[in-house]
Design a protein around this motif. Structure first.
Motif, mmCIF file in Angstrom:
data_model
loop_
_atom_site.group_PDB
_atom_site.id
_atom_site.type_symbol
_atom_site.label_atom_id
_atom_site.label_comp_id
_atom_site.label_asym_id
_atom_site.label_seq_id
_atom_site.Cartn_x
_atom_site.Cartn_y
_atom_site.Cartn_z
ATOM 1 N N THR A 173 15.754 -12.400 2.398
ATOM 2 C CA THR A 173 15.267 -10.903 2.612
ATOM 3 C C THR A 173 13.710 -10.954 2.811
ATOM 4 O OG1 THR A 173 14.835 -10.816 0.195
ATOM 5 C CG2 THR A 173 16.870 -10.039 1.086
ATOM 6 N N PHE A 174 13.285 -10.033 3.552
ATOM 7 C CA PHE A 174 12.073 -9.668 3.736
ATOM 8 C C PHE A 174 11.487 -8.605 3.055
ATOM 9 C CE2 PHE A 174 8.402 -7.968 6.512
ATOM 10 C CZ PHE A 174 7.822 -9.095 6.745
ATOM 11 N N ASN A 175 10.481 -8.897 2.283
ATOM 12 C CA ASN A 175 9.858 -7.873 1.367
ATOM 13 C C ASN A 175 8.386 -7.427 1.536
ATOM 14 O OD1 ASN A 175 12.275 -7.904 -0.813
ATOM 15 N ND2 ASN A 175 11.731 -10.036 -0.456
ATOM 16 N N GLU A 176 8.270 -6.296 2.062
ATOM 17 C CA GLU A 176 6.874 -5.668 2.185
ATOM 18 C C GLU A 176 6.422 -5.338 0.884
ATOM 19 O OE1 GLU A 176 7.557 -2.556 5.359
ATOM 20 O OE2 GLU A 176 8.212 -4.194 6.576
ATOM 21 N N MET A 177 4.983 -5.720 0.844
ATOM 22 C CA MET A 177 4.149 -5.140 -0.276
ATOM 23 C C MET A 177 3.633 -3.827 -0.228
ATOM 24 S SD MET A 177 2.642 -8.684 -1.263
ATOM 25 C CE MET A 177 3.385 -10.072 -2.313
ATOM 26 N N ASN A 178 3.363 -3.338 -1.417
ATOM 27 C CA ASN A 178 2.695 -1.882 -1.568
ATOM 28 C C ASN A 178 1.367 -1.876 -0.546
ATOM 29 O OD1 ASN A 178 1.095 0.000 -2.695
ATOM 30 N ND2 ASN A 178 2.799 0.672 -4.069
ATOM 31 N N GLU A 179 1.050 -0.792 0.130
ATOM 32 C CA GLU A 179 -0.423 -0.967 0.241
ATOM 33 C C GLU A 179 -1.607 -1.210 -0.499
ATOM 34 O OE1 GLU A 179 -1.829 3.401 1.682
ATOM 35 O OE2 GLU A 179 0.347 3.791 1.457
ATOM 36 N N TYR A 180 -1.237 -0.802 -1.985
ATOM 37 C CA TYR A 180 -2.354 -0.871 -2.983
ATOM 38 C C TYR A 180 -2.478 -2.445 -3.532
ATOM 39 C CZ TYR A 180 -1.910 4.178 -1.986
ATOM 40 O OH TYR A 180 -2.066 5.393 -1.505
ATOM 41 N N PHE A 181 -1.429 -3.150 -2.935
ATOM 42 C CA PHE A 181 -1.339 -4.399 -3.480
ATOM 43 C C PHE A 181 -2.760 -5.300 -3.110
ATOM 44 C CE2 PHE A 181 -0.751 -9.146 -2.719
ATOM 45 C CZ PHE A 181 -0.702 -9.606 -3.916
ATOM 46 N N PHE A 182 -3.529 -5.294 -2.156
ATOM 47 C CA PHE A 182 -4.629 -5.686 -1.672
ATOM 48 C C PHE A 182 -5.176 -4.876 -0.632
ATOM 49 C CE2 PHE A 182 -7.688 -8.785 0.095
ATOM 50 C CZ PHE A 182 -8.136 -9.327 -1.196
ATOM 51 N N SER A 183 -6.244 -4.188 -0.867
ATOM 52 C CA SER A 183 -6.886 -3.315 0.157
ATOM 53 C C SER A 183 -7.385 -3.751 1.314
ATOM 54 C CB SER A 183 -8.068 -2.227 -0.519
ATOM 55 O OG SER A 183 -7.600 -1.681 -1.570
ATOM 56 N N GLY A 184 -6.828 -3.156 2.488
ATOM 57 C CA GLY A 184 -7.188 -3.666 3.702
ATOM 58 C C GLY A 184 -6.494 -4.716 4.087
ATOM 59 N N CYS A 185 -5.233 -4.908 3.557
ATOM 60 C CA CYS A 185 -4.269 -6.310 3.942
ATOM 61 C C CYS A 185 -3.035 -5.746 3.899
ATOM 62 C CB CYS A 185 -4.674 -7.211 3.207
ATOM 63 S SG CYS A 185 -4.287 -8.898 3.625
ATOM 64 N N ALA A 186 -2.251 -5.999 4.906
ATOM 65 C CA ALA A 186 -0.697 -5.858 4.953
ATOM 66 C C ALA A 186 -0.232 -6.874 4.660
ATOM 67 C CB ALA A 186 -0.398 -5.641 6.502
ATOM 68 N N CYS A 187 0.770 -7.077 3.389
ATOM 69 C CA CYS A 187 1.247 -8.220 2.889
ATOM 70 C C CYS A 187 2.870 -7.978 2.886
ATOM 71 C CB CYS A 187 0.621 -8.342 1.489
ATOM 72 S SG CYS A 187 -1.110 -8.499 1.469
ATOM 73 N N ALA A 188 3.437 -9.217 3.007
ATOM 74 C CA ALA A 188 4.726 -9.331 2.703
ATOM 75 C C ALA A 188 5.220 -10.534 2.409
ATOM 76 C CB ALA A 188 5.485 -8.926 4.037
ATOM 77 N N TYR A 189 6.633 -10.918 1.708
ATOM 78 C CA TYR A 189 6.830 -11.990 1.197
ATOM 79 C C TYR A 189 8.458 -12.259 1.760
ATOM 80 C CZ TYR A 189 8.722 -10.278 -3.104
ATOM 81 O OH TYR A 189 9.583 -9.436 -3.867
ATOM 82 N N PHE A 190 8.930 -13.617 1.646
ATOM 83 C CA PHE A 190 10.387 -13.797 1.762
ATOM 84 C C PHE A 190 10.390 -15.009 0.888
ATOM 85 C CE2 PHE A 190 8.369 -15.815 5.491
ATOM 86 C CZ PHE A 190 9.223 -16.867 5.529
ATOM 87 N N GLN A 191 11.777 -15.098 0.514
ATOM 88 C CA GLN A 191 12.168 -16.314 -0.471
ATOM 89 C C GLN A 191 13.347 -16.948 0.224
ATOM 90 O OE1 GLN A 191 12.539 -13.868 -4.378
ATOM 91 N NE2 GLN A 191 10.921 -15.131 -4.859
ATOM 92 N N ILE A 192 13.241 -18.473 0.116
ATOM 93 C CA ILE A 192 14.439 -19.053 0.567
ATOM 94 C C ILE A 192 15.072 -20.006 -0.622
ATOM 95 C CG2 ILE A 192 13.655 -19.078 2.963
ATOM 96 C CD1 ILE A 192 12.628 -22.136 2.522
ATOM 97 N N ALA A 193 16.242 -20.006 -0.551
ATOM 98 C CA ALA A 193 17.045 -20.820 -1.807
ATOM 99 C C ALA A 193 17.429 -22.034 -1.164
ATOM 100 C CB ALA A 193 17.865 -19.928 -2.410
ATOM 101 N N VAL A 194 17.053 -23.192 -1.857
ATOM 102 C CA VAL A 194 17.695 -24.205 -1.330
ATOM 103 C C VAL A 194 18.279 -25.132 -2.341
ATOM 104 C CG1 VAL A 194 16.751 -26.681 -0.447
ATOM 105 C CG2 VAL A 194 15.557 -24.636 -0.105
#
Length: 166
Positions: A129-150
C-alpha cells in the motif's frame, strides 16, 4: 545442523533503484538510510539542500509463523519526500503526483525482483500500500511511505547443541 538463512537487502535494492531511475535522477532524489519515522523527520531537517528523498528504514517489524513451513516475516518501510514552497497546495499536489509515479515505477521493478527472489525461497507480499502523509507532517514537504513484507524460511528444527542439558 548448519542452515544459512536466505535474506534480501531491501536497502541496497532501493538505493540501486534511486540511482538508476530516470524520474528519480531528473527530480534530484537522494537516497538515505533512516531509523524509523523519527529518523525520517531528522533526515528532512538536516538535509536542507536536498529537495527530494527516498529513505529506507533500517528498523523492521516482524514475526515468526509456527506452521508446517515456518517462516520469518520482516516488514520494511520506504519513505518518499519532496520539498515544495510552504502553503503552496498546487506545488504540493504536483510533488505528490511525482511521488505516486515514482512509487509506480519502483513497483514495476519490484515485480521482477519478486520473481527472482522466489527462486531463493524469499517471498514478497503482493499487497503493497502507498500511504500519503498529512500536509502538516512536515511543512513544505510532500511525504508518503510504503511498506514491503518479506517472508523467508526459518529453520525451527530442535538442535540439542544449542541447549544446556540440566
Amino acid at each position: 545442523m548448519n542452515f544459512k538463512l536466505s535474506s534480501w537487502n531491501a536497502t541496497a535494492f532501493f538505493q540501486d533503484l534511486v540511482a538508476r531511475n530516470k524520474l528519480a535522477t531528473a527530480q534530484g532524489f537522494s537516497f538515505c538510510r533512516v531509523s524509523g519515522l523519527e529518523g525520517f523527520e531528522e533526515a528532512l531537517q538536516t538535509m536542507q539542500s536536498t529537495t527530494a528523498f527516498v529513505c529506507v528504514s533500517d528498523m523492521s517489524q516482524g514475526y515468526i509463523a509456527l506452521a508446517n513451513t515456518p517462516r520469518t516475516r520482516r516488514v520494511k518501510t520506504i519513505f518518499l519526500a519532496m520539498r515544495h514552497a510552504i502553503d503552496d497546495m498546487e506545488a504540493r499536489l504536483s510533488c505528490m503526483e511525482t511521488l505516486r509515479e515514482l512509487f509506480r515505477q519502483f513497483m514495476s521493478q519490484l515485480i521482477l525482483e519478486r520473481t527472482r527472489l522466489e527462486q531463493s525461497c524469499i517471498y514478497l507480499d503482493e499487497r503493497i500500500t502507498f500511504n500519503e502523509m498529512n500536509e502538516y507532517f512536515f511543512s513544505g514537504c510532500a511525504c508518503a511511505y510504503f511498506q514491503i513484507a518479506v517472508d523467508t524460511f526459518t529453520d525451527l528444527r530442535f538442535n540439542a547443541d544449542e541447549w544446556n542439558n540440566e
